[in-house]
Scaffold this active site. Structure first.
Site, PDB file in Angstrom:
ATOM      1  N   ARG A   7       0.837   7.232   9.116  1.00 20.47           N
ATOM      2  CA  ARG A   7      -0.008   7.113   7.931  1.00 20.47           C
ATOM      3  C   ARG A   7       0.816   7.499   6.697  1.00 20.47           C
ATOM      4  O   ARG A   7       1.623   8.433   6.738  1.00 20.47           O
ATOM      5  CB  ARG A   7      -1.189   8.068   8.093  1.00 20.47           C
ATOM      6  CG  ARG A   7      -2.233   8.009   6.985  1.00 20.47           C
ATOM      7  CD  ARG A   7      -2.982   6.725   6.979  1.00 20.47           C
ATOM      8  NE  ARG A   7      -4.226   6.807   6.228  1.00 20.47           N
ATOM      9  CZ  ARG A   7      -4.899   5.736   5.830  1.00 20.47           C
ATOM     10  NH1 ARG A   7      -4.468   4.515   6.092  1.00 20.47           N
ATOM     11  NH2 ARG A   7      -6.025   5.870   5.167  1.00 20.47           N
ATOM     12  N   THR A  29      -6.559  -4.849   6.514  1.00 15.79           N
ATOM     13  CA  THR A  29      -5.764  -4.061   7.447  1.00 15.79           C
ATOM     14  C   THR A  29      -5.519  -5.065   8.544  1.00 15.79           C
ATOM     15  O   THR A  29      -6.037  -6.173   8.496  1.00 15.79           O
ATOM     16  CB  THR A  29      -6.622  -2.852   7.921  1.00 15.79           C
ATOM     17  OG1 THR A  29      -6.814  -1.969   6.823  1.00 15.79           O
ATOM     18  CG2 THR A  29      -6.039  -2.090   9.086  1.00 15.79           C
ATOM     19  N   THR A  42      -1.657  -1.087   7.943  1.00 11.39           N
ATOM     20  CA  THR A  42      -2.368  -1.540   6.748  1.00 11.39           C
ATOM     21  C   THR A  42      -1.577  -1.315   5.473  1.00 11.39           C
ATOM     22  O   THR A  42      -0.700  -0.442   5.410  1.00 11.39           O
ATOM     23  CB  THR A  42      -3.714  -0.765   6.639  1.00 11.39           C
ATOM     24  OG1 THR A  42      -4.480  -1.274   5.553  1.00 11.39           O
ATOM     25  CG2 THR A  42      -3.503   0.729   6.427  1.00 11.39           C
ATOM     26  N   ASP A  48      -7.675   5.794  -0.410  1.00  7.87           N
ATOM     27  CA  ASP A  48      -8.438   6.298   0.739  1.00  7.87           C
ATOM     28  C   ASP A  48      -8.672   7.806   0.668  1.00  7.87           C
ATOM     29  O   ASP A  48      -9.381   8.358   1.511  1.00  7.87           O
ATOM     30  CB  ASP A  48      -7.728   5.946   2.057  1.00  7.87           C
ATOM     31  CG  ASP A  48      -8.109   4.551   2.556  1.00  7.87           C
ATOM     32  OD1 ASP A  48      -8.940   3.897   1.914  1.00  7.87           O
ATOM     33  OD2 ASP A  48      -7.568   4.117   3.591  1.00  7.87           O
ATOM     34  N   SER A  57      -9.907   5.063   8.488  1.00  6.20           N
ATOM     35  CA  SER A  57     -10.946   4.656   9.442  1.00  6.20           C
ATOM     36  C   SER A  57     -10.357   3.835  10.587  1.00  6.20           C
ATOM     37  O   SER A  57     -11.112   3.355  11.450  1.00  6.20           O
ATOM     38  CB  SER A  57     -12.001   3.805   8.735  1.00  6.20           C
ATOM     39  OG  SER A  57     -12.653   4.547   7.736  1.00  6.20           O
ATOM     40  N   GLY A  63     -10.853  -3.705   8.373  1.00  2.00           N
ATOM     41  CA  GLY A  63     -12.195  -3.715   7.788  1.00  2.00           C
ATOM     42  C   GLY A  63     -12.647  -2.426   7.137  1.00  2.00           C
ATOM     43  O   GLY A  63     -13.858  -2.170   7.067  1.00  2.00           O
ATOM     44  N   GLY A  64     -11.725  -1.578   6.630  1.00  2.00           N
ATOM     45  CA  GLY A  64     -12.163  -0.351   5.962  1.00  2.00           C
ATOM     46  C   GLY A  64     -13.057   0.459   6.888  1.00  2.00           C
ATOM     47  O   GLY A  64     -12.795   0.581   8.086  1.00  2.00           O
TER      48      GLY A  64
HETATM   49  N1  GLY Z   1      -7.090   1.568   4.546  1.00  2.00           N
HETATM   50  C1  GLY Z   1      -7.965   1.429   5.626  1.00  2.00           C
HETATM   51  C2  GLY Z   1      -8.025   2.626   6.504  1.00  2.00           C
HETATM   52  O1  GLY Z   1      -7.020   3.278   6.683  1.00  2.00           O
HETATM   53  O2  GLY Z   1      -9.059   2.934   7.017  1.00  2.00           O
END
Ligand code: GLY
Length: 589
Positions: free
Chosen positions: A102, A382, A400, A424, A454, A474-475
């Site tokens: 991340r 993503t 993503t 985010d 997410s 999909g967020g």
């Molecule tokens: N940017 C989407 C996620 O990491 O949930």
């Protein structure tokens, strides 16, 4: 430590439970049969490149690395080296681990950096440009996974992507549309982006054009030759720092040099005797998925007809409560104490379901009134792909740039898009509102912190047997898409193809709204849900779950491409262009 104990208990329970039989009706399409392994992604070219690695004896991790680099070329909306993500690896012996790559907040970031003089969130700053990106993690994460579980030389996994960028590839209809919209719109303020992705000589991209990405080829060749340090400490890092400093951005060479991917224990739980393996924080996905499944197991969801009003009501109430937990507790575990073990416990689910009324929708505001501060976003781009090799290693990878094409920003000379993942984070400390902005402390911005995600890559097993590999873009809908696919296979005995095709639903606590895909439930069911008090919205599609499913009776593996993505493909070592006609994989001709 606690997670390890839970994992051990989960495996024991899975071994003891009986198998749920798969539905017995005629199954004309189970997906792509994959005796020798399979790669299922949203990019046909990238799937072929990954499958060619499997054909050469590469492991599932080797194939995943090659696929991820290829998607950074062929699928610029989300495939990336300038973003971040998560990978779960399950080994043939049933052990599993995860890789967290991340993005992190730059060292100079602050909790209020996106607020304007009036204290409102300036969404332009998180949408595009130099202040939007977190420090990218993808290259370090792929390298870490490769060093643990790869067999083929790193260079052989990155060079196919570099060659693809250098030699060019045919543009699909959906890529042409996306590029045309980008170049005429969000990329316009950034000359490096237009130079990289605009059609040479001007004009619109059309299906069948060849696109060449010269700077990206140079960057990928450097990564292939010199390893991840080329990105984090070499000329690429120099170029990023210089452009950031000149344009008001925050990322420095020191931020890049300090970036580390992390291997983390997965979150694990059980559902109806299946073992569920997913991503721990800084993703909220695995924790929320297990909380929902625990509630639904206690509610005996499998006994209700799948798309009945009763089943949809209960799954909605489970989603609502898991998303409220997400808002209350989830953040980067390196910065905040996240009570994961409690949240994924069966006892917590038992407590949560006591507040569910079978005859009435709960009020999200009432349930979360301790954190909702004022009556009052998340992008859905993503990408997820799933890989299995012939020896039983499986990879579930979601990565993503956050929004489609991320920050829309290519720093001149580098050729790759940077993410806009900083969005985010919780951007307004103390403000949680009805539109879905969250201001709770766990996910506030801090230097070096990972923003909450997410993304919910998931692997399901039963005893020693692999059952399902899935995930989605999909967020915040990602968590619910993964839930729906897992429920389809485990609670209702659908095949992988049926579960991927099945209608999906979304509720994220706030806004207090139940979204259902177009034609997802009957008019009667909709009317009943409304009568129960749900704000039901029907329409559109949700996510893109590129999935692997194992037939419970035969043990045969199937790749199931999600038809919601135009260019998705399940590729096996026998279906690549290389295997079929001798043409190199990666050339769509
Ligand atoms: N940017 C989407 C996620 O990491 O949930």
């Amino acid at each position: 430590m606690k997670l390890r104990m839970i994992a051990a208990l989960a495996v024991t329970a899975a071994l003891a439970a009986p198998a749920t039989p798969v539905s017995t009706q005629a199954q004309p399409d189970l997906g792509t049969f994959a005796r020798e392994g399979v790669v299922v992604s949203s990019s046909d070219i990238a799937s072929d490149i990954g499958a060619a690695v499997l054909a050469r004896g590469g492991t599932a991790v080797d194939a995943a690395v090659a696929t991820a680099f290829a998607m950074a070329v062929t699928y610029p909306t989300a495939g990336n080296i300038g973003g971040g993500g998560f990978m779960i690896v399950r080994l043939p012996d049933g052990t599993a681990t995860t890789f967290d790559f991340r993005e992190r907040a730059p060292g100079k970031s602050t909790p209020t950096m996106y607020l304007d003089a009036q204290g409102n969130i300036n969404r332009n700053l998180t949408a595009a440009g130099y202040l939007a990106p977190g420090v990218p993690g993808t290259v370090r994460g792929l390298a870490m996974a490769h060093s643990r579980f790869g067999k083929m030389p790193w260079r052989d996994l990155v060079m196919p992507a570099a060659d693809l960028a250098r030699n060019g590839f045919l543009v699909s209809r959906s890529l042409a549309g996306g590029l045309n919209r980008e170049v005429a719109g969000p990329m316009k303020p950034f000359p490096g982006s237009v130079a990289a992705y605009g059609k040479p000589g001007g004009g619109q991209w059309a299906e069948g054009d060849t696109i060449v990405l010269g700077d990206l080829a140079k960057t990928l060749t450097a990564i292939a030759t010199d390893g991840p340090d080329a990105f984090y400490t070499g000329w690429i890092a120099d170029t990023i720092e210089k452009a950031m400093a000149a344009n008001g951005g925050l990322i420095t060479k020191a931020d890049l040099a300090a970036y580390q991917a992390k291997e983390r224990q997965p979150v694990r739980g059980t559902f109806l005797g299946y073992e569920i393996i997913s991503m721990p924080p800084p993703s909220s996905g695995g924790t929320a998925l297990l909380t929902m499944l625990n509630m639904l197991e206690a509610l005996e969801i499998q006994k209700l007809p799948r798309l009945s009003a009763e089943a949809v009501h209960l799954t909605t109430e489970a989603r609502r409560r898991a998303f409220l937990d997400r808002a209350r507790f989830l953040g980067d575990p390196d910065f905040v104490e996240v009570p994961v073990a409690r949240l994924i416990s069966k006892a917590h689910a038992t407590d949560l379901i006591k507040t569910i009324d079978p005859k009435r929708a709960s009020s999200s505001v009432e349930l979360g009134k301790d954190i909702v501060t004022v009556p009052g976003e998340e992008s859905d781009e993503t990408t997820h792909f799933s890989v299995a090799d012939r020896n039983g290693m499986a990879v579930s990878l979601t990565y993503t740039l956050e929004g489609g094409y991320g920050a829309h920003l290519v720093i001149p000379g580098t050729g790759f898009l940077l993410n806009n993942e900083m969005g985010d984070f919780n951007k307004k400390p103390g403000t949680t509102n009805l539109t879905g902005d969250i201001g709770t402390p766990a996910n506030l911005i801090a230097p070096g912190k990972r923003m909450l995600s997410s993304m919910t890559p998931v692997i399901v097993a039963r005893g020693s047997r692999l059952v399902l590999v899935t995930g989605s873009p999909g967020g915040r809908t990602i968590i619910n898409t993964s839930l729906d696919v897992v429920l389809g296979v485990t609670a209702w005995g659908l095949t992988g193809r049926e579960a991927v095709d099945a209608p999906r639903m979304h509720h994220q606590w706030l806004p207090d709204r139940l979204s259902i895909e177009a034609n997802g439930v009957s008019d009667d069911v909709q009317a009943t849900l409304k009568a129960l008090g749900h704000d039901v919205r029907v329409g559109g599609t949700q996510g893109s779950a590129q999935t692997i499913w194992v037939h419970p009776n035969t043990g045969a593996i199937y790749g199931v491409a999600d038809r919601r993505s135009a260019d998705a493909k399940a590729s096996t070592p026998t279906t690549t262009p290389e295997a079929q006609s001798g043409a190199p994989s990666g050339v769509r001709r």
